[in-house]
Write a protein that holds these residues in place. Structure first.
Motif, PDB file in Angstrom:
ATOM      1  N   ARG A  98      -2.116  -3.113   7.879  1.00  0.00           N
ATOM      2  CA  ARG A  98      -2.706  -3.450   6.578  1.00  0.00           C
ATOM      3  C   ARG A  98      -2.101  -4.746   6.075  1.00  0.00           C
ATOM      4  NH1 ARG A  98      -2.774   2.120   6.584  1.00  0.00           N
ATOM      5  NH2 ARG A  98      -4.735   3.058   5.869  1.00  0.00           N
ATOM      6  N   PHE A 117      -5.127  -3.738   2.525  1.00  0.00           N
ATOM      7  CA  PHE A 117      -6.420  -3.577   3.196  1.00  0.00           C
ATOM      8  C   PHE A 117      -6.235  -3.465   4.709  1.00  0.00           C
ATOM      9  CE2 PHE A 117      -7.520  -5.971  -0.691  1.00  0.00           C
ATOM     10  CZ  PHE A 117      -8.465  -5.125  -1.228  1.00  0.00           C
ATOM     11  N   TYR A 119      -6.436  -4.226   8.421  1.00  0.00           N
ATOM     12  CA  TYR A 119      -6.445  -5.566   9.006  1.00  0.00           C
ATOM     13  C   TYR A 119      -6.365  -5.432  10.524  1.00  0.00           C
ATOM     14  CZ  TYR A 119      -5.275 -10.514   9.583  1.00  0.00           C
ATOM     15  OH  TYR A 119      -5.283 -11.847   9.936  1.00  0.00           O
ATOM     16  N   LEU A 178      -9.802 -10.976   4.703  1.00  0.00           N
ATOM     17  CA  LEU A 178      -9.725  -9.577   4.278  1.00  0.00           C
ATOM     18  C   LEU A 178     -11.097  -8.984   4.004  1.00  0.00           C
ATOM     19  CD1 LEU A 178      -6.592  -9.657   1.947  1.00  0.00           C
ATOM     20  CD2 LEU A 178      -6.760  -8.857   4.307  1.00  0.00           C
ATOM     21  N   GLY A 236     -11.620  -5.439   5.378  1.00  0.00           N
ATOM     22  CA  GLY A 236     -10.914  -4.419   4.613  1.00  0.00           C
ATOM     23  C   GLY A 236     -11.489  -4.216   3.226  1.00  0.00           C
ATOM     24  N   ILE A 237     -11.921  -5.299   2.590  1.00  0.00           N
ATOM     25  CA  ILE A 237     -12.495  -5.189   1.242  1.00  0.00           C
ATOM     26  C   ILE A 237     -13.801  -4.409   1.283  1.00  0.00           C
ATOM     27  CG2 ILE A 237     -13.564  -6.525  -0.616  1.00  0.00           C
ATOM     28  CD1 ILE A 237     -11.398  -8.664  -0.107  1.00  0.00           C
ATOM     29  N   ASP A 246     -12.930  -0.869   1.252  1.00  0.00           N
ATOM     30  CA  ASP A 246     -12.149  -0.386   0.106  1.00  0.00           C
ATOM     31  C   ASP A 246     -12.380  -1.321  -1.078  1.00  0.00           C
ATOM     32  OD1 ASP A 246     -10.401   1.000  -1.466  1.00  0.00           O
ATOM     33  OD2 ASP A 246      -8.582   0.357  -0.425  1.00  0.00           O
ATOM     34  N   ARG A 266     -10.357  -1.828  -4.705  1.00  0.00           N
ATOM     35  CA  ARG A 266      -9.073  -2.506  -4.887  1.00  0.00           C
ATOM     36  C   ARG A 266      -9.246  -4.013  -5.011  1.00  0.00           C
ATOM     37  NH1 ARG A 266      -5.729  -2.730  -1.357  1.00  0.00           N
ATOM     38  NH2 ARG A 266      -3.861  -2.492  -2.634  1.00  0.00           N
ATOM     39  N   TRP A 267     -10.459  -4.439  -5.342  1.00  0.00           N
ATOM     40  CA  TRP A 267     -10.771  -5.879  -5.368  1.00  0.00           C
ATOM     41  C   TRP A 267     -11.696  -6.148  -6.544  1.00  0.00           C
ATOM     42  CZ3 TRP A 267     -15.793  -7.929  -4.383  1.00  0.00           C
ATOM     43  CH2 TRP A 267     -15.868  -9.313  -4.184  1.00  0.00           C
TER      44      TRP A 267
END
Length: 549
Positions: free
Chosen positions: A61, A65, A67, A482, A485-486, A489, A492-493
């Motif tokens: 991560r 996120f 990775y 990222l 990952g974004i 999830d 978280r952004w």
């Protein structure tokens, strides 16, 4: 080389130990001196820090996120070092610098096994004095670890082919297969595809099918899979979309398309190859003739020097053909280059006067450039004394080599140590302009105040910020590497300034890192902000109600 000539170039055990000590002191001298920099050093320090903090060593991560751009071996080794030595800049760099140091020793040892004691220390010196190799080995990227495992694969294979007894040959092939697994776990398929392609190319050029029977193929493949496959199986079970992203997006699309926005022309790596060869400019013609003659008249049996040349050439061409290029990609050819140059120097003992004159010209040219700085270079002027010292040392060392006649051990040692110190001084001096690439001076003094308060990184992700805060941050409007990952999830952004403004107004203890170019737009939103720290490119602001430093 005649026996007398070999003895004339051989160093005593005491001299070798002294040389190793001096080399080691120079090699590791600045490991804690320099701040970690954006992007690679911040990234490869932060991922293992998050492994240690979360306890999840399976799924890498970055800033919280997932990775999956690279396999985990570099992260695992660095995380183990964190557990042993704590969270420090020197620990974050330790594996990269240690891998480069080990490669120098390994190259010298293999040269001793293949060519004798004179070629041994000269080959190690050639690699240590390679400016490109030094610089890449002192910046925390994956390529020096990859070069170590690929180099071990190459060297073990070469030694295996020189064994007359099958048992000894199979032991070396076991080392080669295990090292290939390490290369795969460091940076992906290139760790096995490139050595395999060079092997096939050599077999075709030499029309040598018998070499296939010396691969220890099935037991070696079983060992390779036993070491490399478990992580790929486990991470795929835990993350079903891993395989497509890692193998398709990060390998085939990276090579064939411009999706990663790292496209450069085909000749991009030639200046970096020239940088690697700078200490030996006076010997280039002789080395080129030796390489050409090796292609025309290879040895009757297995020709390890031809294999080295194919290794260098194919890997260089492979990355030159790729649509994604970064300067450090050709690090894996450097040990092979040293193992070709070193024995040639030991055998031919050419005069180094031509290379010394080239070094003097480079030094004088560098000093001339420094004497007339352009206005746009103003941010880098604090670096100037260090650059001047580096070019001055290069000039003095080159004059010394010339006055020594360019022959013998003393001239070669002075030449090698001069070129080892040259990039070392330049890189150490970069600390004088560290704030241009590092957030340490900006965020580390505020860490005791910020603690666990909300912290936002607006419109940009400065990769050293989480490392120096020892925590993750909330990204605003930036996706970059990222993005994968974004997408998995998104909670978280924050997508834009409006979303950031809503959070900011309800969080009286919030902090944010903001590029100067974005600050006016946020000020127009009427957000309550107080500047707490700033540099040329960024400001750190807090809500006025946040704790005072």
């Amino acid at each position: 080389m005649a026996e007398g000539d070999d003895q004339a170039m051989t160093l005593s055990r005491r001299a070798l130990l002294a040389l190793l000590l001096v080399f080691t002191l120079i090699w590791f001298a600045d490991i804690e001196w320099r701040d970690l920099t954006h992007t690679d050093e911040g990234r490869y320090a932060e991922i293992p820090r998050e492994m240690v903090a979360s306890g999840d060593w399976l799924t890498p991560r970055l800033n919280g996120f997932r990775y999956f751009e690279k396999p985990p071996l570099h992260y695992w080794i660095t995380a183990v070092f964190y557990e042993l030595f704590g969270l420090h800049d020197w620990v974050a760099r330790l594996w990269t610098e240690l891998a480069g140091w080990l490669l120098v020793l390994l190259t010298g040892w293999v040269a001793w096994r293949l060519y004798g004691p004179a070629a041994s220390w000269i080959s190690a010196l050639v690699l240590a004095a390679n400016p490109y190799f030094y610089l890449v080995s002192h910046i925390s990227v994956l390529d020096t670890g990859l070069a170590l495992f690929m180099g071990l694969t190459l060297f073990a294979f070469l030694l295996a082919q020189k064994q007359s007894r099958p048992a000894a040959r199979n032991r070396w092939m076991a080392v080669a297969w295990a090292a290939a697994a390490g290369a795969l776990l460091t940076k992906g398929l290139v760790g096995i595809v490139l050595p395999g392609a060079v092997f096939v190319l050599y077999s075709l050029i030499r029309r040598d099918l018998a070499i296939w029977s010396r691969l220890w193929f099935w037991p070696g493949l079983a060992l390779f899979l036993a070491l490399a496959a478990p992580w790929f199986v486990l991470v795929s079970r835990a993350n079903p979309d891993f395989a497509h992203f890692f193998f398709v997006h990060e390998h085939f699309e990276r090579f064939l398309t411009r999706a990663h926005q790292r496209y450069e022309p085909w000749w991009w790596f030639l200046p970096f190859l020239l940088l690697a060869l700078l200490p030996w400019l006076g010997q280039l013609a002789g080395l080129a003739r030796a390489a050409w003659q090796r292609f025309l008249r290879p040895a009757a049996d297995f020709d390890e020097r031809l294999f080295l040349l194919l290794w260098i050439g194919f890997i260089l061409l492979f990355f030159s053909a790729s649509s994604s290029k970064l300067p450090h990609y050709i690090q894996p050819i450097m040990p092979a280059l040293a193992l070709f140059i070193g024995p040639w120097l030991a055998e031919h003992r050419p005069s180094l006067r031509g290379s010394a004159l080239a070094g003097l010209i480079i030094a004088l040219g560098g000093v001339a450039v420094l004497a007339f700085p352009r206005p746009e270079w103003a941010p880098f002027l604090p670096w100037w004394p260090w650059l001047g010292a580096a070019f001055g040392l290069l000039g003095l060392g080159s004059v010394g080599v010339y006055l020594l006649g360019g022959h013998g051990r003393r001239a070669l040692l002075l030449h090698g140590l001069t070129w080892l110190l040259f990039p070392a001084i330049i890189l150490a001096g970069s600390q004088q302009v560290a704030e241009l690439r590092s957030a340490r001076a900006l965020v580390e003094p505020l860490r005791p105040v910020i603690r666990d308060a909300p912290f936002y990184s607006v419109d940009f992700y400065q990769q050293t910020v989480p490392w120096y805060l020892r925590r993750t941050v909330t990204l605003v409007g930036w996706r970059g590497e990222l993005d994968f990952g974004i997408r998995h999830d998104p909670g978280r952004w924050l997508p834009d300034h409006a979303a950031f403004a809503r959070h900011w107004r309800t969080e009286p203890d919030a902090w944010a890192l903001i590029p100067r170019s974005s600050l006016p737009a946020l000020q127009r939103l009427g957000l309550p902000m107080q500047v707490r720290a700033e540099n040329r490119d960024f400001v750190i602001v807090s809500h006025p109600e946040a704790s005072q430093p």
